[in-house]
Design an enzyme around this catalytic site. Structure first.
Site, PDB file in Angstrom:
ATOM      1  N   MET A 115     -25.394  30.873 -17.425  1.00 45.81           N
ATOM      2  CA  MET A 115     -26.301  30.169 -16.517  1.00 45.81           C
ATOM      3  C   MET A 115     -26.677  31.017 -15.306  1.00 45.81           C
ATOM      4  SD  MET A 115     -26.972  27.145 -17.623  1.00 45.81           S
ATOM      5  CE  MET A 115     -26.362  25.890 -18.744  1.00 45.81           C
ATOM      6  N   TYR A 205     -18.621  28.138  -2.763  1.00 46.00           N
ATOM      7  CA  TYR A 205     -18.703  26.972  -3.650  1.00 46.00           C
ATOM      8  C   TYR A 205     -19.289  25.769  -2.916  1.00 46.00           C
ATOM      9  CZ  TYR A 205     -16.697  23.027  -6.362  1.00 46.00           C
ATOM     10  OH  TYR A 205     -16.499  21.848  -7.060  1.00 46.00           O
ATOM     11  N   SER A 206     -18.760  25.484  -1.696  1.00 42.65           N
ATOM     12  CA  SER A 206     -19.259  24.355  -0.915  1.00 42.65           C
ATOM     13  C   SER A 206     -20.754  24.484  -0.658  1.00 42.65           C
ATOM     14  CB  SER A 206     -18.549  24.274   0.433  1.00 42.65           C
ATOM     15  OG  SER A 206     -17.253  23.792   0.274  1.00 42.65           O
ATOM     16  N   ILE A 240      -9.384  17.079  -9.154  1.00 42.86           N
ATOM     17  CA  ILE A 240      -9.199  16.653 -10.547  1.00 42.86           C
ATOM     18  C   ILE A 240      -8.277  17.657 -11.252  1.00 42.86           C
ATOM     19  CG2 ILE A 240     -10.394  15.974 -12.677  1.00 42.86           C
ATOM     20  CD1 ILE A 240     -11.356  14.413 -10.171  1.00 42.86           C
ATOM     21  N   GLU A 243      -7.449  22.534 -15.680  1.00 47.21           N
ATOM     22  CA  GLU A 243      -6.618  23.742 -15.656  1.00 47.21           C
ATOM     23  C   GLU A 243      -7.041  24.707 -14.546  1.00 47.21           C
ATOM     24  OE1 GLU A 243      -5.941  26.509 -19.162  1.00 47.21           O
ATOM     25  OE2 GLU A 243      -5.802  24.498 -20.060  1.00 47.21           O
TER      26      GLU A 243
HETATM   27  N1  LIG Z   1     -11.597  20.119 -10.962  1.00 47.99           N
HETATM   28  C1  LIG Z   1     -11.810  19.705  -9.729  1.00 47.99           C
HETATM   29  O1  LIG Z   1     -10.869  19.521  -8.932  1.00 47.99           O
HETATM   30  C2  LIG Z   1     -13.203  19.406  -9.269  1.00 47.99           C
HETATM   31  C3  LIG Z   1     -13.371  18.812  -8.012  1.00 47.99           C
HETATM   32  C4  LIG Z   1     -14.653  18.515  -7.575  1.00 47.99           C
HETATM   33  C5  LIG Z   1     -15.732  18.816  -8.375  1.00 47.99           C
HETATM   34  N2  LIG Z   1     -15.568  19.414  -9.583  1.00 47.99           N
HETATM   35  C6  LIG Z   1     -16.748  19.752 -10.363  1.00 47.99           C
HETATM   36  O2  LIG Z   1     -16.613  19.308 -11.695  1.00 47.99           O
HETATM   37  C7  LIG Z   1     -17.308  20.201 -12.564  1.00 47.99           C
HETATM   38  C8  LIG Z   1     -16.365  20.661 -13.665  1.00 47.99           C
HETATM   39  O3  LIG Z   1     -15.230  21.260 -13.074  1.00 47.99           O
HETATM   40  P1  LIG Z   1     -13.974  21.722 -13.958  1.00 47.99           P
HETATM   41  O4  LIG Z   1     -12.811  21.769 -13.067  1.00 47.99           O
HETATM   42  O5  LIG Z   1     -13.934  20.920 -15.194  1.00 47.99           O
HETATM   43  O6  LIG Z   1     -14.429  23.233 -14.285  1.00 47.99           O
HETATM   44  P2  LIG Z   1     -13.865  24.274 -15.384  1.00 47.99           P
HETATM   45  O7  LIG Z   1     -12.768  23.675 -16.174  1.00 47.99           O
HETATM   46  O8  LIG Z   1     -13.630  25.541 -14.645  1.00 47.99           O
HETATM   47  O9  LIG Z   1     -15.111  24.449 -16.357  1.00 47.99           O
HETATM   48  C9  LIG Z   1     -16.243  25.164 -15.965  1.00 47.99           C
HETATM   49  C10 LIG Z   1     -17.191  25.249 -17.137  1.00 47.99           C
HETATM   50  O10 LIG Z   1     -18.348  26.011 -16.741  1.00 47.99           O
HETATM   51  C11 LIG Z   1     -18.552  27.062 -17.680  1.00 47.99           C
HETATM   52  N3  LIG Z   1     -19.112  28.239 -16.996  1.00 47.99           N
HETATM   53  C12 LIG Z   1     -18.503  29.029 -16.078  1.00 47.99           C
HETATM   54  N4  LIG Z   1     -19.313  30.025 -15.711  1.00 47.99           N
HETATM   55  C13 LIG Z   1     -20.461  29.882 -16.418  1.00 47.99           C
HETATM   56  C14 LIG Z   1     -21.674  30.626 -16.489  1.00 47.99           C
HETATM   57  N5  LIG Z   1     -21.870  31.730 -15.765  1.00 47.99           N
HETATM   58  N6  LIG Z   1     -22.636  30.180 -17.321  1.00 47.99           N
HETATM   59  C15 LIG Z   1     -22.445  29.078 -18.058  1.00 47.99           C
HETATM   60  N7  LIG Z   1     -21.332  28.332 -18.046  1.00 47.99           N
HETATM   61  C16 LIG Z   1     -20.345  28.743 -17.230  1.00 47.99           C
HETATM   62  C17 LIG Z   1     -17.166  27.338 -18.259  1.00 47.99           C
HETATM   63  O11 LIG Z   1     -17.222  27.883 -19.551  1.00 47.99           O
HETATM   64  P3  LIG Z   1     -17.268  29.474 -19.837  1.00 47.99           P
HETATM   65  O12 LIG Z   1     -16.308  30.122 -18.899  1.00 47.99           O
HETATM   66  O13 LIG Z   1     -16.921  29.582 -21.275  1.00 47.99           O
HETATM   67  O14 LIG Z   1     -18.686  29.868 -19.595  1.00 47.99           O
HETATM   68  C18 LIG Z   1     -16.581  25.937 -18.336  1.00 47.99           C
HETATM   69  O15 LIG Z   1     -16.986  25.283 -19.510  1.00 47.99           O
HETATM   70  C19 LIG Z   1     -17.833  21.330 -11.693  1.00 47.99           C
HETATM   71  O16 LIG Z   1     -19.170  21.095 -11.355  1.00 47.99           O
HETATM   72  C20 LIG Z   1     -16.951  21.245 -10.475  1.00 47.99           C
HETATM   73  O17 LIG Z   1     -17.582  21.755  -9.323  1.00 47.99           O
HETATM   74  C21 LIG Z   1     -14.313  19.706 -10.044  1.00 47.99           C
END
Ligand SMILES: NC(=O)c1ccc[n+]([C@@H]2O[C@H](COP(=O)([O-])OP(=O)(O)OC[C@H]3O[C@@H](n4cnc5c(N)ncnc54)[C@H](OP(=O)(O)O)[C@@H]3O)[C@@H](O)[C@H]2O)c1
Ligand SMILES: *[C@@H]1O[C@H](CO)[C@@H](O)[C@H](O)[C@H]1NC(C)=O
Length: 315
Positions: A115, A205-206, A240, A243
Site C-alpha cells: 500500500m 503513527y498518530s 488491542i 501480536e
Molecule cells: N492493535 C492495537 O492495539 C490497535 C490499537 C488502535 C488501533 N489499531 C488499528 O487497527 C488496525 C489493525 O491493527 P493490528 O494491530 O491488527 O495490525 P497488524 O497485526 O500489525 O496488521 C497489520 C496488517 O497490515 C499489513 N501491512 C503492513 N504494511 C503494509 C503495506 N506496506 N502494504 C500493505 N499492507 C501492509 C500487514 O500485512 P503484511 O505485513 O503482510 O503486509 C498486516 O496484515 C490498524 O489500522 C491499527 O492502527 C490497532
C-alpha cells in the site's frame, strides 16, 4: 416556570435520545450474507479476525496484505489467488484465505501488494471489481510498521507512513467509490485513540491517524450534502491484543489489552449499521474523550500516567 423548563428540557432530551437509539436497527449476522467485502491488512491481527467473522457470516471476502507481494515481484505484477494451488508455499495470508473458505465464506480471495505504492491501490480495486463484480463494504485496516519510542526526527519515515496509513486509504476510497455508490455501500476506516488524542511514542503513527479523521469526517459531510448514499464509519480503538501491538507496547503501557476477536466483530457491526463512529472498548475510549475539549491538560496527564517510559527499548 424557570425551574420546570430546567427539568423538562433535559428530561425531554433524554427521552428523545432513548427513542432515537432504541429505534435503531439491531445487528444480525445475516446482514452480511452474500455481501462483497474488501479487508485490507488481513494477514494478521484485527484484519485477520474480521475476515473470519465475515466468512462465518457468509460474505464474499477479498483480503489484502503485502505478504505475497515479495514473491510476486519476481514477475513484476500483482497476484490474485483463490488458493487452489495446494503445492504453493504456505504463507500467512493464504492460510487466512483457506480458513475463510472452511468457515463458510461465499468466496475468499487474496490480492497482494504494498500500500506504499498508489498504483497498487488502484490495481487492488480493479481486481476486486473483476472478481466480485462490485463492492458492498471497503474495510481499510492495514498499517505500516513504525517504531514505538521517542520521535527520532526521521522525516522520510513519516512520509512513508503517511503513504501507507493515510494516502493509500484515500486512493482506495477514490477507486472504490463508483462501486460503493452503485451498491449504497460502506467505508470502514480503522483508526485509534492515537488519532483523537496525542499519544507519546507513536508520533508518526498518530499523525497518520489524525489525518484519516480529517479526511473521512470532511468527506462524510460532503456525502451528506450531496446525498451520496455511502456510509463512512471511523473506528476509534484502544489497546488491542494483536501480536504486533503486544510486542511493541505491552511492557510500556499500563493497560490491559482488549481481545482482537471481539474488536473485529464490533467494527463489522458498526460498519454494517452505518454508524458514524465505533468506539472499542467504549469505556476506555469514548469516556476519556469527553475530557478532550474541556480538560485537555487533565486528559494529557492521565494519558502520560499510562506509560512507563523507563521500559522503552533502547533505540
Ligand atoms: N492493535 C492495537 O492495539 C490497535 C490499537 C488502535 C488501533 N489499531 C488499528 O487497527 C488496525 C489493525 O491493527 P493490528 O494491530 O491488527 O495490525 P497488524 O497485526 O500489525 O496488521 C497489520 C496488517 O497490515 C499489513 N501491512 C503492513 N504494511 C503494509 C503495506 N506496506 N502494504 C500493505 N499492507 C501492509 C500487514 O500485512 P503484511 O505485513 O503482510 O503486509 C498486516 O496484515 C490498524 O489500522 C491499527 O492502527 C490497532
Ligand atoms: C442507502 O443504502 C442503504 C444500504 O444499501 C439502503 O438500505 C438505503 O435504503 C439507501 N438509502 C437511500 C436513500 O437510497
Amino acid at each position: 416556570m424557570g425551574l420546570l423548563q430546567k427539568i423538562l428540557i433535559p428530561v425531554l432530551g433524554l427521552v428523545l435520545a432513548f427513542c432515537f437509539y432504541s429505534s435503531r436497527e439491531n445487528f444480525r449476522p445475516e446482514m452480511l450474507k452474500g455481501k462483497r467485502v474488501i479487508v485490507t491488512g488481513a494477514s494478521t491481527g484485527i484484519g485477520e479476525q474480521m475476515a473470519y467473522h465475515l466468512a462465518r457470516m457468509g460474505a464474499h471476502v477479498l483480503v489484502t496484505a503485502r505478504t505475497e507481494a515479495k514473491l510476486q515481484q519476481v514477475n513484476g505484477k500483482l497476484g490474485t489467488h483463490t488458493c487452489t494451488h495446494k503445492h504453493r508455499k504456505a504463507n500467512l495470508t493464504s492460510q487466512v484465505v483457506e480458513r475463510c473458505r472452511a468457515l463458510g465464506a461465499g468466496s475468499a480471495r487474496l490480492v497482494s501488494g504494498s500500500m506504499e505504492d498508489m498504483a497498487t491501490t488502484r490495481q487492488l480495486v480493479e481486481v476486486a471489481e473483476a472478481e466480485l463484480g462490485g463492492l458492498d463494504m471497503l474495510i481499510l485496516n492495514h498499517v505500516g510498521k513504525s517504531y514505538f519510542n521517542y520521535f527520532d526526527g526521521d522525516v522520510g519515515h513519516v512520509q512513508k507512513l503517511l503513504n501507507i496509513n493515510f494516502l493509500s486509504y484515500v486512493a482506495m476510497t477514490v477507486s472504490a467509490l463508483p462501486m460503493l455508490k452503485r451498491s449504497g455501500g460502506s467505508i470502514v476506516v480503522v483508526s485509534s485513540m492515537a488519532g483523537k488524542v496525542g499519544f507519546p511514542f507513536t508520533v508518526p503513527y498518530s499523525a497518520t491517524k489524525f489525518a484519516l479523521d480529517g479526511f473521512f469526517s470532511s468527506l462524510r459531510q460532503e456525502f451528506s450534502i450531496q446525498s451520496v448514499n455511502v456510509s463512512i464509519t471511523l473506528c476509534i480503538l484502544g489497546f488491542i491484543d494483536t501480536e504486533n501491538a503486544m510486542r511493541a507496547a505491552a511492557d510500556v503501557l499500563l493497560m490491559s489489552p482488549a481481545p482482537k476477536e471481539e474488536c473485529a466483530l464490533e467494527i463489522i457491526k458498526g460498519g454494517t449499521l452505518r454508524q458514524r463512529e465505533v468506539y472499542y472498548r467504549y469505556a476506555s475510549t469514548k469516556l476519556p474523550l469527553l475530557l478532550r475539549d474541556w480538560a485537555a491538560e487533565l486528559l494529557d496527564l492521565l494519558v502520560r500516567q499510562r506509560y512507563r517510559p523507563e521500559r522503552l527499548r533502547a533505540a
